[in-house]
Design a protein around this motif. Structure first.
Motif, PDB file in Angstrom:
ATOM      1  N   ALA A  65       0.834  -1.207   0.000  1.00  0.00           N
ATOM      2  CA  ALA A  65       0.000   0.000   0.000  1.00  0.00           C
ATOM      3  C   ALA A  65       0.870   1.259   0.000  1.00  0.00           C
ATOM      4  CB  ALA A  65      -0.928  -0.012   1.212  1.00  0.00           C
ATOM      5  N   LEU A  66       1.982   1.203   0.733  1.00  0.00           N
ATOM      6  CA  LEU A  66       2.881   2.352   0.772  1.00  0.00           C
ATOM      7  C   LEU A  66       3.528   2.584  -0.588  1.00  0.00           C
ATOM      8  CD1 LEU A  66       4.295   4.573   2.364  1.00  0.00           C
ATOM      9  CD2 LEU A  66       6.028   2.904   3.053  1.00  0.00           C
ATOM     10  N   PHE A  67       3.893   1.500  -1.269  1.00  0.00           N
ATOM     11  CA  PHE A  67       4.506   1.647  -2.591  1.00  0.00           C
ATOM     12  C   PHE A  67       3.503   2.233  -3.590  1.00  0.00           C
ATOM     13  CE2 PHE A  67       5.898  -0.120  -6.743  1.00  0.00           C
ATOM     14  CZ  PHE A  67       7.114   0.537  -6.816  1.00  0.00           C
ATOM     15  N   GLU A  68       2.255   1.803  -3.511  1.00  0.00           N
ATOM     16  CA  GLU A  68       1.219   2.380  -4.373  1.00  0.00           C
ATOM     17  C   GLU A  68       1.053   3.869  -4.090  1.00  0.00           C
ATOM     18  OE1 GLU A  68      -2.364   0.199  -3.934  1.00  0.00           O
ATOM     19  OE2 GLU A  68      -1.555  -1.666  -4.765  1.00  0.00           O
ATOM     20  N   ARG A  69       1.161   4.218  -2.831  1.00  0.00           N
ATOM     21  CA  ARG A  69       1.054   5.633  -2.465  1.00  0.00           C
ATOM     22  C   ARG A  69       2.231   6.435  -3.024  1.00  0.00           C
ATOM     23  NH1 ARG A  69       1.589   7.930   3.664  1.00  0.00           N
ATOM     24  NH2 ARG A  69       1.514  10.157   3.132  1.00  0.00           N
TER      25      ARG A  69
END
Length: 270
Positions: A82-86
């Motif tokens: 999720a952090l990488f998508e952000r």
């Protein structure tokens, strides 16, 4: 073209995914890291350099772009994904300036690197690389691949070369020996089997990576004594396997497997 002509290279900053921090709803890249990576010049970097010179003559190409390496992301951790998508969606702040995801080449995809450029340059660079053409409907993979061509290393030549254009070959649809065509997404059982298989693959490669012996462990393994041999008229040093057991644990003189050697290797590696 001069055979001695070399590609121009640039040193740009390199950050790792785990080095990013979240501060006041902004993803921040550390300012105290001077790590760099060398990349060859390309059409993309050439256009970026021109845009930087036109918009802000006080800025520099190496300061307007950096690489983010994300090979240490745990695919089994939803929070990291999720952090990488952000990161891809919101961009990264570095030294007070906003950087956004830029064009990605196939090689960058294989090495899990993503480039970010200053947001103020993105629109003009993208306009130049895409030649002002933006399809309303397209396949995202083909579109990314088309843009990624601009990342290929290139050399300027002082003349117009002779170019032969070969028509693309399109293969007809395969209709012979096809037993059944099923949409995987429509079959929850098949979908579950595929996800389970992918999970097993990730666990296998993760375990394989963890079991690789370190240089310290390899250093304590028994070494073969060296001997002088003549190869193509030159004297070189080579392992003398006639005086020592091989790493597989076999004694070459009598053909008997020595279990102690195998046990030593097993203890060191595991």
């Amino acid at each position: 073209m001069n055979n001695n002509q070399k590609r121009n290279q640039h040193k740009i900053k390199l950050f790792y995914f785990h080095e990013l921090s979240d501060c006041l709803s902004q993803l921040i890249a550390p300012e105290n890291i001077d790590r760099t990576i060398t990349v060859s010049n390309s059409i993309y970097l050439n256009q970026l350099q021109q845009v930087v010179a036109e918009q802000d003559f006080s800025d520099d190409l190496n300061d307007s772009v950096f690489m983010l390496k994300s090979n240490n992301i745990d695919e089994d951790d939803p929070a990291q994904l999720a952090l990488f998508e952000r990161v891809l969606r919101e961009g990264i702040t570095y030294k007070g300036e906003k950087y956004v995801r830029s064009i990605k080449s196939p090689a960058m995809g294989r090495t899990q690197r993503t480039e970010f450029i200053k947001e103020k340059y993105y629109k003009n660079v993208f306009q130049r690389v895409a030649l002002g053409k933006f399809p309303r409907l397209t396949n995202i993979n083909k579109w990314e691949a088309a843009l990624g061509v601009s990342r290929s290393s290139a050399l300027a030549i002082p003349y117009i070369p002779r170019i032969v254009v070969i028509p693309d070959y399109e293969k007809e649809e395969i209709i012979e020996d096809v037993w059944k065509v099923v949409k995987c997404i429509g079959d929850p059982v098949q979908q579950e089997l595929i996800l389970e298989e992918k999970k097993k693959q990730r666990e296998y490669f993760k375990a394989k990576k963890d079991l690789i012996p370190s240089a310290t462990n390899l250093a304590v393994l028994p070494r073969l004594p060296n001997k002088k041999v003549i190869v193509r008229g030159e004297e070189i040093t080579a392992p003398d396997q006639s005086e020592q057991k091989t790493f597989s644990g076999w004694d070459k003189e009598n053909g008997v497997c020595q279990g102690s050697c195998r046990e030593l290797i097993r203890k060191v590696m595991f």
